[in-house]
Design a protein around this motif. Sequence first.
Motif, PDB file in Angstrom:
ATOM      1  N   ALA A 141     -26.979  49.817 -13.110  1.00  0.00           N
ATOM      2  CA  ALA A 141     -26.708  48.753 -14.078  1.00  0.00           C
ATOM      3  C   ALA A 141     -25.808  49.268 -15.198  1.00  0.00           C
ATOM      4  O   ALA A 141     -24.891  48.567 -15.653  1.00  0.00           O
ATOM      5  CB  ALA A 141     -28.018  48.221 -14.649  1.00  0.00           C
ATOM      6  N   PHE A 142     -26.067  50.479 -15.630  1.00  0.00           N
ATOM      7  CA  PHE A 142     -25.259  51.111 -16.677  1.00  0.00           C
ATOM      8  C   PHE A 142     -23.810  51.260 -16.212  1.00  0.00           C
ATOM      9  O   PHE A 142     -22.872  50.911 -16.935  1.00  0.00           O
ATOM     10  CB  PHE A 142     -25.851  52.480 -17.026  1.00  0.00           C
ATOM     11  N   LYS A 143     -23.627  51.753 -14.988  1.00  0.00           N
ATOM     12  CA  LYS A 143     -22.282  51.943 -14.445  1.00  0.00           C
ATOM     13  C   LYS A 143     -21.549  50.607 -14.309  1.00  0.00           C
ATOM     14  O   LYS A 143     -20.336  50.527 -14.547  1.00  0.00           O
ATOM     15  CB  LYS A 143     -22.368  52.635 -13.084  1.00  0.00           C
ATOM     16  N   LYS A 144     -22.280  49.572 -13.929  1.00  0.00           N
ATOM     17  CA  LYS A 144     -21.667  48.252 -13.761  1.00  0.00           C
ATOM     18  C   LYS A 144     -21.155  47.706 -15.093  1.00  0.00           C
ATOM     19  O   LYS A 144     -20.056  47.160 -15.176  1.00  0.00           O
ATOM     20  CB  LYS A 144     -22.679  47.276 -13.159  1.00  0.00           C
ATOM     21  N   ILE A 145     -21.946  47.869 -16.151  1.00  0.00           N
ATOM     22  CA  ILE A 145     -21.528  47.396 -17.474  1.00  0.00           C
ATOM     23  C   ILE A 145     -20.290  48.157 -17.941  1.00  0.00           C
ATOM     24  O   ILE A 145     -19.327  47.565 -18.442  1.00  0.00           O
ATOM     25  CB  ILE A 145     -22.670  47.559 -18.492  1.00  0.00           C
ATOM     26  N   ILE A 146     -20.295  49.475 -17.775  1.00  0.00           N
ATOM     27  CA  ILE A 146     -19.153  50.289 -18.186  1.00  0.00           C
ATOM     28  C   ILE A 146     -17.905  49.902 -17.398  1.00  0.00           C
ATOM     29  O   ILE A 146     -16.798  49.793 -17.949  1.00  0.00           O
ATOM     30  CB  ILE A 146     -19.454  51.791 -17.977  1.00  0.00           C
ATOM     31  N   ARG A 147     -18.080  49.647 -16.104  1.00  0.00           N
ATOM     32  CA  ARG A 147     -16.951  49.319 -15.237  1.00  0.00           C
ATOM     33  C   ARG A 147     -16.357  47.949 -15.576  1.00  0.00           C
ATOM     34  O   ARG A 147     -15.132  47.779 -15.602  1.00  0.00           O
ATOM     35  CB  ARG A 147     -17.408  49.348 -13.775  1.00  0.00           C
ATOM     36  N   GLU A 148     -17.215  46.967 -15.842  1.00  0.00           N
ATOM     37  CA  GLU A 148     -16.744  45.601 -16.041  1.00  0.00           C
ATOM     38  C   GLU A 148     -16.432  45.267 -17.497  1.00  0.00           C
ATOM     39  O   GLU A 148     -15.572  44.427 -17.774  1.00  0.00           O
ATOM     40  CB  GLU A 148     -17.794  44.616 -15.509  1.00  0.00           C
ATOM     41  N   GLU A 149     -17.145  45.899 -18.438  1.00  0.00           N
ATOM     42  CA  GLU A 149     -16.991  45.524 -19.849  1.00  0.00           C
ATOM     43  C   GLU A 149     -16.601  46.671 -20.765  1.00  0.00           C
ATOM     44  O   GLU A 149     -16.259  46.446 -21.930  1.00  0.00           O
ATOM     45  CB  GLU A 149     -18.305  44.901 -20.357  1.00  0.00           C
ATOM     46  N   GLY A 170     -34.217  39.402  -5.892  1.00  0.00           N
ATOM     47  CA  GLY A 170     -35.362  40.202  -5.490  1.00  0.00           C
ATOM     48  C   GLY A 170     -35.047  41.671  -5.328  1.00  0.00           C
ATOM     49  O   GLY A 170     -35.927  42.513  -5.374  1.00  0.00           O
ATOM     50  N   GLY A 171     -33.765  42.012  -5.113  1.00  0.00           N
ATOM     51  CA  GLY A 171     -33.382  43.404  -4.921  1.00  0.00           C
ATOM     52  C   GLY A 171     -33.578  44.225  -6.184  1.00  0.00           C
ATOM     53  O   GLY A 171     -33.414  43.720  -7.288  1.00  0.00           O
ATOM     54  N   ARG A 172     -33.878  45.475  -5.994  1.00  0.00           N
ATOM     55  CA  ARG A 172     -34.107  46.359  -7.131  1.00  0.00           C
ATOM     56  C   ARG A 172     -32.831  47.141  -7.434  1.00  0.00           C
ATOM     57  O   ARG A 172     -32.288  47.831  -6.575  1.00  0.00           O
ATOM     58  CB  ARG A 172     -35.259  47.332  -6.844  1.00  0.00           C
ATOM     59  N   VAL A 173     -32.336  47.030  -8.659  1.00  0.00           N
ATOM     60  CA  VAL A 173     -31.151  47.751  -9.094  1.00  0.00           C
ATOM     61  C   VAL A 173     -31.576  48.791 -10.122  1.00  0.00           C
ATOM     62  O   VAL A 173     -32.238  48.459 -11.104  1.00  0.00           O
ATOM     63  CB  VAL A 173     -30.110  46.790  -9.709  1.00  0.00           C
ATOM     64  N   SER A 174     -31.187  50.042  -9.893  1.00  0.00           N
ATOM     65  CA  SER A 174     -31.585  51.101 -10.804  1.00  0.00           C
ATOM     66  C   SER A 174     -30.872  50.935 -12.137  1.00  0.00           C
ATOM     67  O   SER A 174     -29.800  50.328 -12.224  1.00  0.00           O
ATOM     68  CB  SER A 174     -31.263  52.470 -10.204  1.00  0.00           C
ATOM     69  N   GLN A 175     -31.456  51.488 -13.194  1.00  0.00           N
ATOM     70  CA  GLN A 175     -30.861  51.402 -14.513  1.00  0.00           C
ATOM     71  C   GLN A 175     -29.541  52.155 -14.574  1.00  0.00           C
ATOM     72  O   GLN A 175     -28.631  51.774 -15.310  1.00  0.00           O
ATOM     73  CB  GLN A 175     -31.834  51.962 -15.551  1.00  0.00           C
ATOM     74  N   VAL A 176     -29.424  53.213 -13.783  1.00  0.00           N
ATOM     75  CA  VAL A 176     -28.171  53.979 -13.733  1.00  0.00           C
ATOM     76  C   VAL A 176     -27.061  53.114 -13.146  1.00  0.00           C
ATOM     77  O   VAL A 176     -25.927  53.080 -13.664  1.00  0.00           O
ATOM     78  CB  VAL A 176     -28.340  55.271 -12.901  1.00  0.00           C
TER      79      VAL A 176
END
Length: 295
Positions: free
Chosen positions: A28-36, A20-26
């Motif tokens: 989400a972008f940082k998470k993908i770069i950090r993990e993958e 239910g929490g809202r995650v900003s696209q920025v």
Amino acid sequence: MALTYPLTTLSTRSQVTKSGGRVSQVEAFKKIIREEGPKGLYSGISSAMFGIAITQYVYYYWYELVKAALEKAAGADRALTVAENMLTGAIAGAATAGITNPIWVINTRQVVKKNDSDDNAKPIYKKQGTIETAMKIFREEGLKGFWQGILPALILVINPVIQFTVFERLKGWLQNRRSTALGGLDFFILGAISKLAATSITYPYIVVKSRMQLKQSGDENTRYKSVLDGLRKIINTEGVRGLYKGIEAKLVQSVLASAATFALKEQFFSSATWLLVLLKLRANKVAEAIVAVPP
């Protein structure tokens, strides 16, 4: 597709996240770069490039085919009505959805990298290519697995209907007020406006489609029996804003991709027409030269 694919990745992952929490696209972008790493933004791009090529071909083929038939039936005295434009888009969209759905099921699994919308689900498509993903779907779910989400996909036929109706009407309106022919920039802007309208209206169905294209889990809250059931469960568990997860990235991606498509389509059409005329003139000159040579 190639230029805007990172936005597609961000949007699709947001769509299938059930928290239910809202995650900003920025974020989400940082998470993908950090993990993958940067390559994570291009997960499944091979199937997407193949899919968009087939999708565009099927859609434009059917659209132009039906449009030509309706124009012939209507005669040269008038343009197609709004209803006829909508019918043309609906038939083309339905044909496209039915034929290309398996490609987009594969692509969604590769982008999301897991079977269902459970946030804690283990990624299982991380290193699998298009063929490997397709074989896994076939082994585990059979042929029906490739048509997961087909119902919302068919409902989304209204997306290109809205898009092309808005585009054709704006195009006609603008042409009547111009003394010169429309250029690439005009088609870019018209494509952007028409896609913006279509995507904004139909986005909740895009969210349901993306979730249904994943393998349905045993969790009753994430298992959608129908499109309406999916809409109801998302609203009950995530609120109305759950129907619009990832819409920021999707709007930017859709507008840019559609605008570029319209602009390039018109430019390619003009270039192809010019090339055919040039080749015909060249062929005529060769023929005249052959005739002029004495036997």
